[in-house]
Structure formats: structure tokens, C-alpha cells
Design an enzyme around this catalytic site. Structure first.
Site, PDB file in Angstrom:
ATOM      1  N   SER A 288      -9.788  -0.441   7.294  1.00  0.00           N
ATOM      2  CA  SER A 288      -9.823  -0.513   5.989  1.00  0.00           C
ATOM      3  C   SER A 288      -8.892  -1.837   5.144  1.00  0.00           C
ATOM      4  CB  SER A 288      -7.899   0.707   5.827  1.00  0.00           C
ATOM      5  OG  SER A 288      -8.676   2.240   6.085  1.00  0.00           O
TER       6      SER A 288
ATOM      7  N   SER B 169      -9.389   1.859   3.045  1.00  0.00           N
ATOM      8  CA  SER B 169      -9.157   2.838   2.373  1.00  0.00           C
ATOM      9  C   SER B 169      -7.863   1.953   0.963  1.00  0.00           C
ATOM     10  CB  SER B 169      -7.906   3.889   2.896  1.00  0.00           C
ATOM     11  OG  SER B 169      -7.403   2.927   4.322  1.00  0.00           O
TER      12      SER B 169
ATOM     13  N   LYS C 253       0.627  -0.982  -0.206  1.00  0.00           N
ATOM     14  CA  LYS C 253       0.181  -0.101   0.161  1.00  0.00           C
ATOM     15  C   LYS C 253       0.726   1.405   0.524  1.00  0.00           C
ATOM     16  CE  LYS C 253      -3.941   2.016   2.549  1.00  0.00           C
ATOM     17  NZ  LYS C 253      -4.565   1.537   3.432  1.00  0.00           N
TER      18      LYS C 253
END
Lengths: 479, 476
Positions: free
Chosen positions: A181, A157, A82
Site C-alpha cells: 500500500s 491504499s 495517511k
């Protein structure tokens, strides 16, 4: 077995094949990059890809396999990261314009550990700007699409990480979870995602959103792979004073262990608004599980209605503080202006997106003089009560089981203009985050319109092994 | 203007830089002389993703300071973030201690008066802005350096007292080796706040704060300026505006920096990246043992043990290393008064002219003691001692060796002395004549002449006796 099937194997199976020289890490990369080529134009899961470097590393590890060396299970395994986790010399944009050109001069501790194990970091994945969002629509680099149906959001996210794992663009991925997330996008994309106990994995190198909640965790196609990646990145770190010096032990999941576990279903969660399909799949899964576990009972988390407001107060307050460093002085975007204050204002105005600004404003307000006690102070007290709820529940059961999200994946743009509806996606995941507990999302056996429904299993502090055992049992129900 | 109608009330905030090798929250060296931004890392630059970790050496030094200042140590203290935007503050906040400071309720005693210390806490320093033309540059070398902030109650009532307090505080902090307290280098920064109130009144008046005082002299002058300014305003019946003033050393005036009404909201909140600082009693006891005899106790000890004069003792104890040197010399030469005199005049004279610290003084304590023992045992005269001392400064030779080489050991060859006396008298027939006529005051001159010739080889007392005897006997 055709090489193109490799992404469907577990890491353990891939390792054995690499060891037997059935194929090389380079072959593996070829398959992965061809998947990426095919899917990225639609999915937009990656922000940057380090193809050349990845091949160089794959060659080196391939040579080692040829010599018959004993290598880590992760050696040669492609991992996507990420883009709010720092990888030395690579872009770390956090999906924001303000950091669109920022290259980290250091590796996050989790990355250091992955590299030490021989894993190959292949690229950085797309995310909601500064990890703020539940749909992956707030990234400066555009939204990520759900590989199960590109008209739908992948969740947020860590949507990029979940999506690329789901379409086979990486074997495993790292995400970050503040209020859900990792778990929510894992649920939306039909993969497995784990948020570890707060303090279990070092946050050093994870760009802070809400420091007291942020956790790095693994996303993969199956429970065993998640366990394996977690075992590599977990542990005490001198660079993070909030990591806990507590032995990680073996995390290899064992589905037979569940016969010793009592599962609790929080009754207040069931009183929340839940999509009918989600409720049905959850209930069916519980029915199926009954034969395997010791007991399933209803427990109570009385402060459930306060999970979301408490979470949003704390995370916005901390975010307003953590995002103060993006001022255009030392790195990232700088808007030109003659005066210092105007430069700050212009840089932050142009650099941050709408959702980030909203949260900075909310948090700044919550921390400002005269409001601190009323908002942040109260939220801290409520947080203690929420923690206590979980402590009490865990006196009656070993694990808590809930749907991961009250909804199925929704369409792009469906909720972006309604932040409160969007925030509701996190209604089941924020509680364990506030309590610092480990939790996993694993797909339930039944599918609904091409999507799977995520089941969340919450454990006691440092109870990662137990939640993995139970998640494995659910995964086996699929077969 | 009737100044004595008002009572001066001063409180002090002091920032002292801790003498650690590395910074408060990372491993970077504490070193500013190097090239700008050479002692920085992702952590002290607050780069995305970095986290602070506490330098325990800083905690130890701060605890030592708190104990030496009679503070209560909080077994649990915590860090907080103080937010403001400034280019030298890379994280957008400073990590400091707010609601739960390391220590509270201490005091410093000056001339029998206690100046109470409200709190002592740990924090990190910011960087430094360098303005050149239209450009501003930032040097982050100082960023993250550990500081302690020491806040007093408004117990100080004059500029004189303020300076005495600062002197004593600096002395204590240097004694315990916690800070170098060099004001010019910014190791020790003080920000007094000043208010006046009518004598006898309880309520405090409106206060102003003074900044930019980088020497004790500036503190004194700044405070005096501000006391006079406030007195004038109040005497006119006008109101004091609460503001921060910047002292200008050149014009000897203070100008307003910013008014408090515009003061920022720092949005303090607990630092989530650092768990609370928990100190065990064992640790606190251990640190207590590290504290040496403090200046005040040391002064009292020297006075009671050696009956030395108060002023002399003050000079000796001004600097711990100097006092240590005194103690060392006394170990070898027990005549404390003699040692004290020599240290305060001769040794200090050299330190001043060469501008060096006692630790750089070339004569070791035992060697100096050897010289003083010779002087005490009347093996050399004090004149000879000074000659030998000069030589010792530049050579590694022992005092006795020098004395022997230069023939400076006191001679008891009285016949030779007689010859010199005779010679001297012969050379000064007029003076001798005067003496004989009863003008005995010229005796001193004659003795002086003889002493000059014998160059410290004979005891002046004996020389005097003999000269007198000679003249008197000759008279008969």
C-alpha cells in the site's frame, strides 16, 4: 528561483534555503497550500487539512531559523499523513463512515517523532477504507485521482499520500503498507515509497488492518527525502512490543555503494502475468543498471504462486479481529436501535463499505471453528516457507529487484467490480510483506504514456540502507 | 432417592486478580473505587491505533503463583485473542493465553489429597456494565486489569472438598502476596463445573457450570443445590442438559443462563501485537526464591517445632500476616503454647470485634511478648495480664509500666495476703462453718472471694494454698 518551484527541491535543499533565510517556512506553506487549492478539487487527496495550525507552527519555526538555531533537517517541512495514522485532536477516519467523526486523543509514535523534529503536519490524506484496496476507490470520502492523469487511479491504499506528494501538495508524506500500500501507489504516481522492515517503525497509533503485516513508511519525491523521513520515524518504541531494538544508523544513501551489490531477479516473478510495457521498462532498467552493480543474476522464490492467497488469508483473518472494536459503543458512528445486537449490526452495516465487509467475512470464516487449521493455520505455515525462500535467495544476492506492480495505473472503475483482478496488483509486493522485509519503489527512467513504472528493490531484514543505495542509483539513471 | 449411588465430580476455574499497581497492557492504575472511567487510557479503551505491551510485574506474580501451586512453567508462552461482542470489551476481543499457557500440571494438596491443576494462564479483565432503568452504562476502570486463570482437573468430589480447595488456594495466593483474593470485591471468582456419574464409572457425566458465586458460602450452597438437582434428575432416569447456571443468593437456587449449544465461537488466534513471552531459567529461579514458606509447610513446621495442637496451628496459619506475627512474638517469648493461646483467643478477639487485620493491630509483637514473658515468669497473674492487655490496646505504655502503675505486679507480701484472707473469712462465717463441718467444696468460693479482692496481685495458686492452710490450721 521562483517560490513555486520549491516543491521540486529536496528536503536538504529546502533546509539550506530556510537556514539562509532565502524564504521562510510560511512562504513554503503558502506555495504548498496554493498547490493544494489548485489540485484538490480534481485529485481529492486530502480528507482534512490543518491550515491554521500549520501556519502557527511555521511562524514559530521561522522565528527559530531567524535566530540561527541549529534545527533538524525536517524543521518547517510540510508532511501529509495517511488518515489511518493518529494525530492528536485531529480526525482519524481511516476513510470509513464508521470513523468519519473520530478524533484521536493521542499522537502516533511516528507523528510524535516528526513533530519533535519540527516537521509540520499539514493534513490527513485519503485512503482506501481501512487501508483495504489497491486503487483508492473504496474510501468513504470518494476516490483519489492520479495527478499524472485524473482518469486513472493513483493506486492504493496510500493513494492520497502518493498523489499529494506527486502534485506538490506536500513535501513528504506518511503512508502505511500492509501488502504493497505504499509501494504500489508510489509506483502509480511516479514518486518514491518505502516499506521498512517489520518492527523498524513503531505501529503505535497506526490503526490496525493486519497487525503482523502493517508498517508505516515514508513517501516523497526522491530517494534522499524518503531516507531522511525514515531516519526520523524509525526506532524502538516502548509502546510497540513488535518494534526491534536495533540501531538505525545512518540512512544517507550512497549510489556508489551499488558496485558492491549483487542484484537478484526472481524468475518466478517474471513468469507472472506482466503488462508488456512494464516488462520492457523493467528489462531496460536492468540493462542500464548492469554497468553499475557487481552482478545481476536470476534467483528463485519457489513459493511465489502462494504469495497472494497466503497474504489474503492472513490479512483478512487479522482484519476481522482488528475491526471488531468498531461497534458503535464508544466512538464513531452509532446507528440507533432498541436492542444491543441490532445496534451493533446496524452500525456495522451502515458504517463499513463493501470491500471491508468482504474482508471481515472472509477473515471471520478463516478463523472460525473447524476452519482455523485449514485456512489460517496453513497460511501461517506457508508464510514460513515464503520467508525461507527469501532467506535462501539472499544467500545468492544482496538485493532483489522486481517491478513494483505487474500493471500500469488502470482507469477508475475498471477493476472495482473484480476484486480478484484488483488483488493481483499486489502480486509482487505481498511476498516481501509476508517476509517482513524492507522494500522500496522508485520510478524507472523510462515513462509510458505519461506514467512511470515503479521498480521494487527488496532488502534483507534491516537492510534499508542497501535498498536506498540501489534506489538512488536508479533515480540517478533518470538524469 | 439414593444419593450415594452417584459420585460427584467437580472441576474449578478460578480467576484471581493480580496485585499489580498498573494494568496488564498499559500504565493505568488498578483502582476501582475512583469515579467510573477515571483510570483509563487510549490503550485499555482499545482506541484505534493503540497496542498492548506486557506489564512484567504481572508476569512475575503469575509465575510466582504457578510455582507456589507446583506448576511447570512453560519457558515460552504466548498470547491469543478471544473474540466476542460485548459493550464492556472495548477491543472486541480479550487478550488471554490459549494454546501456550504460562504454566501447566500443578497441584494443591488438601487433607493429603492432591487436586491437580491443569493450567494457569494470564489474561486481562473486562469492564463493568451498570444498568439503570432503560440505560446501560459502562465503567472501564477494571478493563485490562491482570488476572490469572487457574483450571483444575475434575478432582473434587464434594462441596466440602471444593470449599477446602478454595480456602487453601486463597491462602496460598495471599501468602505469596500475589492476590488479595477478596471474593466480595471480585478479586477471586470461581466457576465450578459439576457432573455426576455412577460410582465406579470412568466416563464423566454431562456437566453444568455455576456462575455468580461470590462467597465461600455461596459456593457450598450452590454446589449442594446443583448436586441435589442433578441427583434428582438422574434418579428419575432423565438427562442433564449441559448449561451454565446462575446462582441466586436470595432464592438459593440456580437458573440457566445460556445453553452451551449456543456458545460462541471465540475464533482464537495468536495475538500479533505481542511477541511470545519467553522466560529464562534465571528469572524462574529468581521468582522461586521469592516464595515464602507456604501454609501447609508452615503448619507442619509449627506442629513439629512447638508441638502445638493442629487446630490451633490452623487458626494461626490461616492468614500469613497473622502467622508472621506469631513468629515475631515467639522470637521474644519462647513459650509457643502460651503465645499461641493468647493470639488465638485475646488477639483474635480484638481483631474480630474491631474488624481489623493483624497488620492494623495496635500492639507490636515485641511489646506483646514482654507481657507474655511477665506472665510466664509469674510476675503477673493471667487476670492481671488481661487488664494490662486492655490498657495496652489504648495506650502506648509498656506492660511493665502499666503493671507498676496499677499495682498489678504479683506481691509476695504474704502478711498482707493473710490479712485479706482473715478479713474474707470473717465476712463469710457461714461458709467457713460449712467447711469446718467437712464440706470442702466451698473452698473454691472462698478462694474466689479472696482473688476478687486482691485483683490479680497475688498468684491464684498461692492464694489457694494459703486459704486452705489458714482454714485447716484454724481448725486445729
Amino acid at each position: 528561483m521562483p517560490l513555486s518551484d520549491i516543491p521540486n527541491l529536496t528536503i536538504f535543499e529546502i533546509h539550506n534555503k530556510l537556514k539562509n533565510l532565502d524564504f521562510t517556512p510560511t512562504d513554503l506553506l503558502n506555495v504548498i497550500f496554493s498547490r493544494i487549492n489548485d489540485h484538490e478539487p480534481t485529485i481529492n487527496g486530502f480528507i482534512s487539512i490543518f491550515k491554521e495550525k500549520a501556519y502557527q507552527e511555521a511562524e514559530i519555526i521561522g522565528e527559530k531559523f531567524k535566530t540561527g538555531a541549529e534545527l533538524s533537517l525536517l524543521a518547517g517541512i510540510p508532511i501529509a499523513v495517511k488518515d489511518n495514522i493518529c494525530v492528536k485532536d485531529e480526525l482519524t477516519t481511516c476513510g470509513s463512515k464508521i470513523l468519519h467523526n473520530f478524533r484521536s486523543p493521542y499522537d502516533a509514535t511516528a507523528i510524535k517523532q516528526l513533530k519533535k523534529a519540527g516537521a509540520i503536519v499539514i493534513g490527513k490524506t485519503n485512503l482506501d477504507e481501512f487501508a483495504m484496496g489497491s486503487s483508492n476507490e473504496t474510501s468513504y470520502f470518494g476516490p483519489v485521482k492520479n495527478p499524472l492523469n485524473p482518469n486513472y487511479v493513483p493506486g492504493g491504499s496510500s493513494g492520497g499520500s502518493a498523489a499529494v506528494v506527486a502534485y506538490g501538495g506536500s513535501i513528504g508524506a506518511l503512508g502505511s503498507d500492509t501488502g504493497g500500500s505504499i509501494r504500489q501507489p508510489a509506483s502509480f504516481c511516479g514518486v518514491v515509497g518505502l516499506k521498512p522492515t517489520y518492527g523498524r517503525v513503531s505501529r503505535y497509533g497506526l490503526v490496525a488492518f493486519a497487525s503482523s503485516l502493517d508498517c508505516i513508511g515514508p513517501i516523497a519525491k526522491n530517494v534522499c527525502d524518503v531516507a531522511l523521513i525514515l531516519s526520523i520515524i524509525a526506532g524502538y518504541d516502548l509502546h510497540d512490543a513488535t518494534t526491534v531494538d536495533f540501531p538505525v544508523g545512518s540512512l544517507i544513501p550512497d549510489k556508489n555503494k551499488v558496485k558492491d551489490y549483487t542484484l537478484g531477479i526472481p524468475k518466478e516473478y517474471l513468469e507472472e502475468e506482466i503488462d508488456d510495457e512494464v516488462r520492457k521498462v523493467f528489462n531496460d532498467t536492468i540493462k542500464e543498471l548492469k554497468d553499475y552493480v557487481r552482478e545481476i543474476k536470476i534467483v528463485s522464490l519457489p513459493h511465489t504462486p502462494y504469495h497472494l492467497p497466503c497474504y489474503y488469508l492472513i490479512c483478512t483473518a487479522e482484519a476481522s479481529s482488528n475491526l471488531a472494536r468498531y461497534d458503535g459503543v464508544r466512538y464513531g458512528l452509532r446507528e440507533k436501535s432498541e436492542y444491543l445486537i441490532q445496534m451493533y449490526e446496524a452500525t456495522r452495516d451502515v458504517g463499513f463499505g463493501k470491500e471491508v465487509k468482504r474482508r471481515i467475512l472472509l477473515g471471520t470464516y478463516a478463523l472460525s471453528k473447524g476452519y482455523y487449521d485449514e485456512y489460517y493455520g496453513t497460511a501461517q505455515k506457508v508464510r514460513s516457507l515464503i520467508k525461507k525462500d527469501f532467506d535462501d535467495a539472499f544467500r545468492e544476492c544482496d538485493l532483489i529487484i522486481t517491478p513494483t506492480s505487474p500493471t500500469l495505473p488502470f482507469k477508475l472503475n475498471e477493476r472495482i467490480t473484480n476484486p480478484l483482478a484488483m488483488y493481483r496488483s499486489d502480486v509482487f509486493t505481498t511476498g516481501p510483506s509476508l517476509a517482513g522485509l524492507p522494500a522500496i519503489s522508485v520510478a524507472a527512467p523510462q515513462k509510458v504514456g505519461g506514467f512511470s513504472v515503479g521498480i521494487q528493490i527488496i532488502g534483507r531484514p534491516f537492510g534499508e540502507k542497501e535498498i536506498l543505495d540501489c534506489a538512488l542509483a536508479i533515480e540517478e539513471l533518470n538524469k | 432417592m439414593t444419593e450415594d449411588r452417584y459420585e460427584v465430580v467437580i472441576g474449578m476455574e478460578i480467576h484471581a486478580q493480580l496485585k499489580t499497581k498498573s494494568k496488564m497492557f498499559c500504565a493505568c492504575a488498578v483502582q476501582f473505587k475512583d469515579k467510573p472511567n477515571s483510570n483509563v487510557c487510549p490503550i485499555c479503551l482499545g482506541l484505534p491505533g493503540t497496542l498492548p505491551t506486557v506489564n512484567f510485574e504481572a508476569v512475575r506474580l503469575a509465575t510466582r503463583a504457578a510455582l507456589a501451586l507446583n506448576c511447570q512453567i512453560n519457558p515460552k508462552s504466548s498470547f491469543a485473542r478471544k473474540h466476542y461482542f460485548y459493550p464492556d470489551l472495548p477491543k472486541g476481543y480479550q487478550i488471554t493465553q490459549y494454546k501456550e499457557p504460562l504454566a501447566v500440571n500443578g497441584f494443591v494438596e488438601i487433607d493429603g489429597k492432591k487436586i491437580r491443576i491443569k493450567r494457569l494462564h494470564l489474561e486481562e479483565d473486562s469492564g463493568k456494565l451498570i444498568h439503570s432503568g432503560k440505560e446501560s452504562l459502562v465503567d472501564f476502570n477494571r478493563c485490562g486489569v491482570p488476572l490469572i486463570e487457574i483450571v483444575t482437573e475434575p478432582d473434587i468430589n464434594s462441596s466440602e472438598e471444593a470449599v477446602r480447595y478454595l480456602e487453601e488456594l486463597k491462602r496460598i495466593l495471599t501468602y505469596i502476596d500475589v492476590s488479595d483474593c477478596d471474593m466480595e470485591k471480585g478479586h477471586f471468582r470461581c466457576e465450578p463445573n459439576i457432573s455426576l456419574r455412577k460410582a465406579g464409572e470412568e466416563k464423566l457425566g454431562t456437566r453444568t457450570e455455576l456462575k455468580n458465586l461470590n462467597s465461600l458460602r455461596n459456593v457450598r450452597e450452590g454446589l449442594e443445590f446443583e448436586i441435589a438437582r442433578q441427583t434428582t434428575i438422574l434418579t428419575r432416569g432423565e438427562k442433564i442438559i449441559q448449561e451454565t447456571l446462575l446462582w441466586d443468593e436470595k432464592t438459593k437456587t440456580a437458573q440457566p443462563m445460556r445453553s452451551k449449544e449456543e456458545s460462541e465461537d471465540y475464533r482464537y488466534f495468536p495475538e500479533p501485537d505481542l511477541p511470545p513471552l519467553v522466560l529464562s531459567q534465571t528469572f524462574i529461579d529468581e521468582v522461586r526464591k521469592e516464595i515464602p514458606l507456604l501454609p501447609q509447610a508452615r503448619r507442619q513446621l509449627l506442629i513439629s517445632k512447638y508441638q502445638l495442637d493442629k487446630n490451633l496451628v490452623e487458626i494461626i496459619t490461616e492468614d500469613k500476616k497473622f502467622a508472621d506475627y506469631f513468629d515475631d512474638v515467639v522470637k521474644y517469648c519462647s513459650k509457643a503454647q502460651l503465645v499461641a493461646n493468647w493470639l488465638v483467643t485475646e488477639v483474635r478477639g480484638i481483631l474480630n470485634t474491631r474488624n481489623i487485620a493483624i497488620t492494623e493491630f495496635p500492639i507490636s509483637s515485641d511489646v506483646l511478648a514482654e507481657l507474655l514473658v511477665m506472665l510466664d515468669k509469674q510476675e503477673i497473674t493471667s487476670k492481671a495480664a488481661k487488664i494490662i492487655f486492655e490498657e495496652m490496646l489504648n495506650s502506648k505504655k509498656r506492660p511493665r509500666e502499666i503493671a507498676e502503675e496499677k499495682g498489678l505486679l504479683i506481691s509476695f507480701d504474704e502478711e498482707r495476703l493473710m490479712t485479706i484472707i482473715k478479713e474474707t473469712l470473717k465476712e463469710n462465717p457461714d461458709v467457713v462453718e460449712k467447711y469446718r463441718k467437712g464440706k470442702t467444696t466451698v473452698l473454691g468460693f472462698l478462694i474466689g472471694e479472696v482473688l476478687r479482692k486482691v485483683q490479680g496481685r497475688f498468684l491464684p495458686q498461692r492464694v489457694g494454698e494459703l486459704v486452705k492452710k489458714f482454714l485447716d490450721e484454724d481448725l486445729r
